[in-house]
Design a protein around this motif. Structure first.
Motif, PDB file in Angstrom:
ATOM      1  N   UNK A 181     -18.079  -0.794   1.556  1.00 39.24           N
ATOM      2  CA  UNK A 181     -18.124  -2.107   0.905  1.00 39.24           C
ATOM      3  C   UNK A 181     -17.369  -2.086  -0.425  1.00 39.24           C
ATOM      4  N   UNK A 182     -17.493  -1.010  -1.175  1.00 45.63           N
ATOM      5  CA  UNK A 182     -16.781  -0.897  -2.456  1.00 45.63           C
ATOM      6  C   UNK A 182     -15.278  -0.843  -2.225  1.00 45.63           C
ATOM      7  N   UNK A 183     -14.843  -0.126  -1.195  1.00 45.49           N
ATOM      8  CA  UNK A 183     -13.420  -0.051  -0.871  1.00 45.49           C
ATOM      9  C   UNK A 183     -12.894  -1.416  -0.419  1.00 45.49           C
ATOM     10  N   UNK A 184     -13.686  -2.136   0.346  1.00 46.81           N
ATOM     11  CA  UNK A 184     -13.313  -3.481   0.791  1.00 46.81           C
ATOM     12  C   UNK A 184     -13.141  -4.407  -0.409  1.00 46.81           C
ATOM     13  N   UNK A 185     -14.055  -4.314  -1.350  1.00 51.12           N
ATOM     14  CA  UNK A 185     -13.984  -5.117  -2.570  1.00 51.12           C
ATOM     15  C   UNK A 185     -12.727  -4.771  -3.367  1.00 51.12           C
ATOM     16  N   UNK A 186     -12.410  -3.492  -3.454  1.00 53.74           N
ATOM     17  CA  UNK A 186     -11.209  -3.048  -4.168  1.00 53.74           C
ATOM     18  C   UNK A 186      -9.961  -3.603  -3.505  1.00 53.74           C
ATOM     19  N   UNK A 187      -9.925  -3.583  -2.177  1.00 56.32           N
ATOM     20  CA  UNK A 187      -8.770  -4.105  -1.455  1.00 56.32           C
ATOM     21  C   UNK A 187      -8.615  -5.614  -1.645  1.00 56.32           C
ATOM     22  N   UNK A 188      -9.718  -6.328  -1.748  1.00 59.27           N
ATOM     23  CA  UNK A 188      -9.651  -7.766  -2.008  1.00 59.27           C
ATOM     24  C   UNK A 188      -9.058  -8.011  -3.391  1.00 59.27           C
ATOM     25  N   UNK A 189      -9.457  -7.212  -4.368  1.00 57.17           N
ATOM     26  CA  UNK A 189      -8.892  -7.355  -5.709  1.00 57.17           C
ATOM     27  C   UNK A 189      -7.408  -6.991  -5.736  1.00 57.17           C
ATOM     28  N   UNK A 190      -7.012  -6.010  -4.928  1.00 55.36           N
ATOM     29  CA  UNK A 190      -5.588  -5.671  -4.816  1.00 55.36           C
ATOM     30  C   UNK A 190      -4.819  -6.881  -4.290  1.00 55.36           C
ATOM     31  N   UNK A 191      -5.358  -7.521  -3.266  1.00 57.35           N
ATOM     32  CA  UNK A 191      -4.716  -8.719  -2.718  1.00 57.35           C
ATOM     33  C   UNK A 191      -4.714  -9.858  -3.734  1.00 57.35           C
ATOM     34  N   UNK A 192      -5.763  -9.957  -4.522  1.00 56.16           N
ATOM     35  CA  UNK A 192      -5.839 -10.971  -5.576  1.00 56.16           C
ATOM     36  C   UNK A 192      -4.651 -10.832  -6.523  1.00 56.16           C
ATOM     37  N   UNK A 193      -4.373  -9.615  -6.949  1.00 60.93           N
ATOM     38  CA  UNK A 193      -3.239  -9.396  -7.848  1.00 60.93           C
ATOM     39  C   UNK A 193      -1.907  -9.517  -7.121  1.00 60.93           C
ATOM     40  N   UNK A 194      -1.876  -9.166  -5.856  1.00 59.25           N
ATOM     41  CA  UNK A 194      -0.626  -9.297  -5.085  1.00 59.25           C
ATOM     42  C   UNK A 194      -0.233 -10.769  -4.963  1.00 59.25           C
ATOM     43  N   UNK A 233       5.344 -11.727  -8.400  1.00 63.09           N
ATOM     44  CA  UNK A 233       6.570 -12.420  -7.967  1.00 63.09           C
ATOM     45  C   UNK A 233       7.369 -11.635  -6.924  1.00 63.09           C
ATOM     46  N   UNK A 234       7.075 -10.362  -6.761  1.00 60.81           N
ATOM     47  CA  UNK A 234       7.813  -9.541  -5.787  1.00 60.81           C
ATOM     48  C   UNK A 234       7.283  -9.675  -4.362  1.00 60.81           C
ATOM     49  N   UNK A 235       6.159 -10.335  -4.210  1.00 55.93           N
ATOM     50  CA  UNK A 235       5.541 -10.510  -2.888  1.00 55.93           C
ATOM     51  C   UNK A 235       6.148 -11.747  -2.229  1.00 55.93           C
ATOM     52  N   UNK A 236       6.593 -11.639  -0.969  1.00 55.92           N
ATOM     53  CA  UNK A 236       7.161 -12.802  -0.272  1.00 55.92           C
ATOM     54  C   UNK A 236       6.134 -13.931  -0.142  1.00 55.92           C
ATOM     55  N   UNK A 246      -2.225  -6.331   3.630  1.00 53.99           N
ATOM     56  CA  UNK A 246      -1.714  -5.162   2.908  1.00 53.99           C
ATOM     57  C   UNK A 246      -0.425  -4.634   3.544  1.00 53.99           C
ATOM     58  N   UNK A 247      -0.305  -4.768   4.863  1.00 56.30           N
ATOM     59  CA  UNK A 247       0.905  -4.305   5.550  1.00 56.30           C
ATOM     60  C   UNK A 247       2.115  -5.192   5.245  1.00 56.30           C
ATOM     61  N   UNK A 248       1.879  -6.429   4.805  1.00 57.31           N
ATOM     62  CA  UNK A 248       2.972  -7.355   4.497  1.00 57.31           C
ATOM     63  C   UNK A 248       3.575  -7.125   3.112  1.00 57.31           C
ATOM     64  N   UNK A 249       2.929  -6.280   2.319  1.00 59.99           N
ATOM     65  CA  UNK A 249       3.329  -6.094   0.922  1.00 59.99           C
ATOM     66  C   UNK A 249       3.924  -4.701   0.733  1.00 59.99           C
ATOM     67  N   UNK A 250       5.016  -4.654  -0.033  1.00 64.36           N
ATOM     68  CA  UNK A 250       5.699  -3.373  -0.286  1.00 64.36           C
ATOM     69  C   UNK A 250       4.770  -2.394  -1.000  1.00 64.36           C
TER      70      UNK A 250
END
Length: 127
Positions: free
Chosen positions: A9-22, A26-29, A74-78
């Motif tokens: 659950x903590x890792x899932x939360x971290x990944x959501x925050x990563x996506x939040x910043x992604x 501006x480098x993300x399509x 996550x796979x869509x982002x460099x």
């Protein structure tokens, strides 16, 4: 077993925050931003696709659909962008969650519009 679930659950939360910043990078399509923003909005939304009160199926979205969506986003982002977002997410988790009232208001308004539309379709004599 409880420790494994808590770590997951903590890792899932971290990944959501990563996506939040992604979503803000501006480098993300644009298509990856839209998909990632949808996943983040769904994760933070109090309304689930499958209501939790439905036995077994109720938690299907949190256990299967949400992690699958995160994985695809996550796979869509460099990788270099993900690394930068990861650093920001780690800092955020140490300091506390962001409070984005504008985003919350938008999500609530979307759900209100969908609810009103559904009620008008079900009960046409109200319109």
């Amino acid at each position: 077993m409880f420790k494994k679930i808590k770590a997951w659950a903590k890792n899932l939360k971290r990944q959501i925050f990563i996506l939040y910043y992604a979503c803000k990078d501006h480098r993300v399509p644009w298509y990856a931003k839209v998909f990632a923003a949808s996943i983040v909005a769904y994760a933070f939304s109090p309304i689930d696709l499958i209501p939790d009160f439905i036995p077994i199926l109720g938690y299907l979205d949190e256990v299967i659909l949400l992690p699958l969506g995160i994985m695809l986003a996550l796979k869509m982002i460099r990788k270099d962008v993900l690394s930068d977002c990861e650093v920001k997410a780690e800092e955020l988790m140490r300091n506390g969650k962001p409070k984005n009232w504008k985003g919350a208001l938008i999500i609530i308004l979307i759900w209100v519009v969908i609810t009103v539309w559904a009620i008008m379709k079900i009960y046409p004599h109200f319109s």
